[in-house]
Design an enzyme around this catalytic site. Structure first.
Site: not given
Ligand code: NAD
Ligand code: ZN
Length: 252
Positions: A105, A120, A128, A131, A150, A216-217, A234
């Site tokens: 994000d 990630h 694309c 190409c 593209c 992590n909650p 967090a």
């Molecule tokens: P996940 O969704 O599997 O796990 C999220 C974790 O965050 C859970 O363990 C949950 O308990 C914890 N959580 C929820 N609220 C929280 C808070 N306020 N503070 C701290 N912890 C909290 O996500 P993951 O482990 O990142 O793996 C999933 C994949 O999907 C990854 O590649 C991830 O980057 C991607 N993804 C990215 C985004 C983003 O870029 N924002 C969003 C969703 C998924």
């Molecule tokens: Zn292209």
């Protein structure tokens, strides 16, 4: 009795090199849903069935609708105090610091983080499939423009993220594992710690004699290995941790 957050601050005071690993949880308080949370509109789809090369080939429009929706949420969101606390940690540790994120994000960069790698990819990057044309495009598409084509060859564009089953960007991965071997502490925030190889990083730190602090909650597979577990959102606990790190008297 010292509280867990004081214990974590004490551990950070003794830390020479800090590796921070973040996942979707750190952006949850910015209003960006995690994959395990309830997505409303997208509830009936499993991200594991949308974020794959097969899904893109089968139904590019559906996959892009999902990414386009997520882009919209991200564009409206702002970094939260959790992201900001990590900028302070980076300033505190200087070159003895690396932030490794699984998030796509870009909120860490918007908060001001610099010493970081994206494992990630980034949701606004586009590549694309025909190409190889690439661009960074920080916008959503109107529904009728999906899936986007593209501008160079008319082929199908894909989001510049790592889909499930794909390999991670080599240089980011190399830097992350090099830092994990150097780190004596890993601060692991908001990740379910089940998506590999990112999930291997805390183990790498542990195997080299380092310690883990988890934020992590909920409990995860890492919880039982962590020196300190902070079971709080967090955005609430990280600013407190940073304040304690800087205060001479931990009780203050
Ligand atoms: P996940 O969704 O599997 O796990 C999220 C974790 O965050 C859970 O363990 C949950 O308990 C914890 N959580 C929820 N609220 C929280 C808070 N306020 N503070 C701290 N912890 C909290 O996500 P993951 O482990 O990142 O793996 C999933 C994949 O999907 C990854 O590649 C991830 O980057 C991607 N993804 C990215 C985004 C983003 O870029 N924002 C969003 C969703 C998924
Ligand atoms: Zn292209």
């Amino acid at each position: 009795m010292t509280s867990p957050v004081e214990q974590a601050a004490e551990l950070l005071r003794r830390t020479r090199f800090l590796l921070v690993l973040t996942g979707a949880g750190i952006s949850a308080e910015s209003g960006i849903p995690t994959f395990r949370g309830k997505d409303g509109l997208w509830n009936r789809y499993d991200p594991q069935d949308l974020a794959t090369p097969e899904a893109l080939a089968r139904n590019p429009r559906l996959v892009w609708q999902w990414y386009n929706w997520r882009r919209g949420l991200i564009l409206k969101a702002r970094p939260n105090p959790g992201h900001e606390a990590l900028v302070h940690l980076e300033q505190h540790f200087g070159d003895r610091f690396l932030l490794v994120t699984q998030n796509v994000d870009g909120l860490h960069q918007r908060a001001g983080s610099q010493r970081m790698v994206e494992l990630h990819g980034n949701i606004f990057q586009e590549v694309c499939t025909r190409c190889g044309f690439e661009r960074y495009h920080e916008a959503t598409y109107p529904e009728e423009a999906l899936p986007p084509a593209c501008p160079q060859c008319g082929g199908l564009l894909r989001p510049g993220v790592v889909f499930f089953g794909e390999t991670l960007p080599e240089e980011a991965l190399r830097q992350a594992f090099a830092a994990a071997r150097q780190a004596d502490t890993a601060l692991v925030i908001g990740t379910s710690a089940v998506v590999y190889p990112a999930a291997a990083l805390p183990y790498e730190v542990k195997n080299h004699g380092g310690r883990l602090i988890e934020v992590n909650p909920e409990a995860t597979p890492l919880t039982s290995l962590a020196e300190v577990s902070l079971h709080e959102p967090a955005g609430r606990v990280l600013p407190r941790l940073v304040r304690l790190l800087h205060s001479r008297n931990p009780k203050a």
